[in-house]
Design a protein around this motif. Sequence first.
Motif, PDB file in Angstrom:
ATOM      1  N   LEU A 208       0.734  -1.341  -0.016  1.00 44.42           N
ATOM      2  CA  LEU A 208      -0.135  -0.006   0.127  1.00 44.42           C
ATOM      3  C   LEU A 208       0.702   1.333  -0.056  1.00 44.42           C
ATOM      4  O   LEU A 208       0.632   2.295  -0.603  1.00 44.42           O
ATOM      5  CB  LEU A 208      -1.128   0.053   1.146  1.00 44.42           C
ATOM      6  CG  LEU A 208      -1.986  -0.953   1.166  1.00 44.42           C
ATOM      7  CD1 LEU A 208      -2.922  -1.211   2.411  1.00 44.42           C
ATOM      8  CD2 LEU A 208      -3.093  -0.941   0.035  1.00 44.42           C
ATOM      9  N   MET A 209       2.032   1.174   0.745  1.00 43.15           N
ATOM     10  CA  MET A 209       2.937   2.521   0.749  1.00 43.15           C
ATOM     11  C   MET A 209       3.572   2.429  -0.726  1.00 43.15           C
ATOM     12  O   MET A 209       3.695   3.735  -1.184  1.00 43.15           O
ATOM     13  CB  MET A 209       3.995   2.145   1.638  1.00 43.15           C
ATOM     14  CG  MET A 209       3.615   2.208   3.128  1.00 43.15           C
ATOM     15  SD  MET A 209       4.834   1.943   4.497  1.00 43.15           S
ATOM     16  CE  MET A 209       5.788   3.497   4.484  1.00 43.15           C
ATOM     17  N   GLY A 210       3.858   1.265  -1.498  1.00 43.58           N
ATOM     18  CA  GLY A 210       4.310   1.422  -2.715  1.00 43.58           C
ATOM     19  C   GLY A 210       3.155   2.148  -3.520  1.00 43.58           C
ATOM     20  O   GLY A 210       3.371   3.065  -4.630  1.00 43.58           O
ATOM     21  N   TRP A 211       2.073   1.437  -3.611  1.00 43.12           N
ATOM     22  CA  TRP A 211       0.961   2.297  -4.439  1.00 43.12           C
ATOM     23  C   TRP A 211       0.968   3.600  -3.994  1.00 43.12           C
ATOM     24  O   TRP A 211       0.736   4.442  -5.005  1.00 43.12           O
ATOM     25  CB  TRP A 211      -0.531   1.382  -3.948  1.00 43.12           C
ATOM     26  CG  TRP A 211      -1.749   2.205  -4.513  1.00 43.12           C
ATOM     27  CD1 TRP A 211      -2.245   2.054  -5.642  1.00 43.12           C
ATOM     28  CD2 TRP A 211      -2.616   3.222  -3.736  1.00 43.12           C
ATOM     29  NE1 TRP A 211      -3.305   2.797  -5.936  1.00 43.12           N
ATOM     30  CE2 TRP A 211      -3.514   3.698  -4.711  1.00 43.12           C
ATOM     31  CE3 TRP A 211      -2.607   3.808  -2.471  1.00 43.12           C
ATOM     32  CZ2 TRP A 211      -4.214   4.653  -4.398  1.00 43.12           C
ATOM     33  CZ3 TRP A 211      -3.417   4.736  -2.415  1.00 43.12           C
ATOM     34  CH2 TRP A 211      -4.387   5.205  -3.101  1.00 43.12           C
ATOM     35  N   ALA A 212       0.880   3.958  -2.809  1.00 45.70           N
ATOM     36  CA  ALA A 212       0.774   5.535  -2.495  1.00 45.70           C
ATOM     37  C   ALA A 212       2.000   6.243  -3.170  1.00 45.70           C
ATOM     38  O   ALA A 212       1.575   7.496  -3.623  1.00 45.70           O
ATOM     39  CB  ALA A 212       0.780   5.721  -1.232  1.00 45.70           C
ATOM     40  N   HIS A 218       3.762  11.757  -0.823  1.00 44.70           N
ATOM     41  CA  HIS A 218       5.440  12.011  -0.258  1.00 44.70           C
ATOM     42  C   HIS A 218       5.277  11.197   1.164  1.00 44.70           C
ATOM     43  O   HIS A 218       6.398  10.822   1.540  1.00 44.70           O
ATOM     44  CB  HIS A 218       5.769  13.261  -0.222  1.00 44.70           C
ATOM     45  CG  HIS A 218       4.908  14.375   0.648  1.00 44.70           C
ATOM     46  ND1 HIS A 218       4.562  14.369   1.967  1.00 44.70           N
ATOM     47  CD2 HIS A 218       3.808  14.998  -0.203  1.00 44.70           C
ATOM     48  CE1 HIS A 218       3.932  15.184   2.177  1.00 44.70           C
ATOM     49  NE2 HIS A 218       2.912  15.678   1.045  1.00 44.70           N
ATOM     50  N   SER A 219       4.068  11.069   1.699  1.00 44.48           N
ATOM     51  CA  SER A 219       4.059  10.597   2.918  1.00 44.48           C
ATOM     52  C   SER A 219       2.915   9.604   3.276  1.00 44.48           C
ATOM     53  O   SER A 219       1.751   9.905   2.655  1.00 44.48           O
ATOM     54  CB  SER A 219       3.948  11.776   4.017  1.00 44.48           C
ATOM     55  OG  SER A 219       5.084  12.576   3.679  1.00 44.48           O
ATOM     56  N   ALA A 220       3.045   8.697   3.815  1.00 43.73           N
ATOM     57  CA  ALA A 220       1.971   7.827   4.527  1.00 43.73           C
ATOM     58  C   ALA A 220       1.566   8.039   5.925  1.00 43.73           C
ATOM     59  O   ALA A 220       2.505   8.200   6.881  1.00 43.73           O
ATOM     60  CB  ALA A 220       2.155   6.386   4.377  1.00 43.73           C
TER      61      ALA A 220
END
Length: 252
Positions: A208-212, A218-220
């Motif tokens: 999900l961080m890769g998707w974002a 720039h941040s999760a």
Amino acid sequence: MLTKTEDSEIVLGCERRIINAWPALSTLVVGDWVLRFANGYSGRANSATPLSYGAELDGAMLDLIEELYRADGLTPAIRLTPLVAEATRAAVLERGYRVKDKSFGQISPLAGFTASEEAELQIEARPSQEWTAGAAALQSGNKTHAGNLAAVIERVKMPAAFGTWLVEGEAVAFGMSVAERGMAEIGLICVHPDHRGHGYGRRIVQGLMGWAGAMGCHSAYLQVEQSNAVAISLYGSLGFRTLYQYETRILD
């Protein structure tokens, strides 16, 4: 209460984005506060939340909040974040609101995270019935109600990702992310008890961080209960740091 610093601006940004990342079925704005109602599904979507620095509630506004929640069959609930004025915090405690839960708001940079190419990770732009049923089944209490979960996530209007981790074709872990203006919330991470300890939760979060990151974020950011040591350790290993803490208080 927060003073205006770089971190406090991020706190305000997270808190405002959360309203869109986890929508309620009904929303009212009362002064500097947003009141959210979602049939009791989740604390965030069924509580009053401050949306500006030094947010205040006087006695009449507290009376109104309590009346509105009780009229909807809900226990009055207020999220006391760092945005709340100290006098308001004291007034809420004086009324007898007790702690329901305490949480951390955490944030991580997304530099270095790329879209996952793992075949086991399935990401959809909209939640399937299988995703909703699977994620609900792994919750607790009233959060196991798939219909109420569906009613919340179907209202997400921002770009979203609904992740599923498959083991031999069986869905064993779930999570979601919602992107808005350079930041993405990570939430609803859950793993089937029979498949814990294999790193599937980590892979869902990483995916999900890769998707974002691929969405230009720039941040999760995320929210995690302070008592959830396993999740806090996982998120810390992925670069998340605690930005702020808050408590949800309810009036029995």
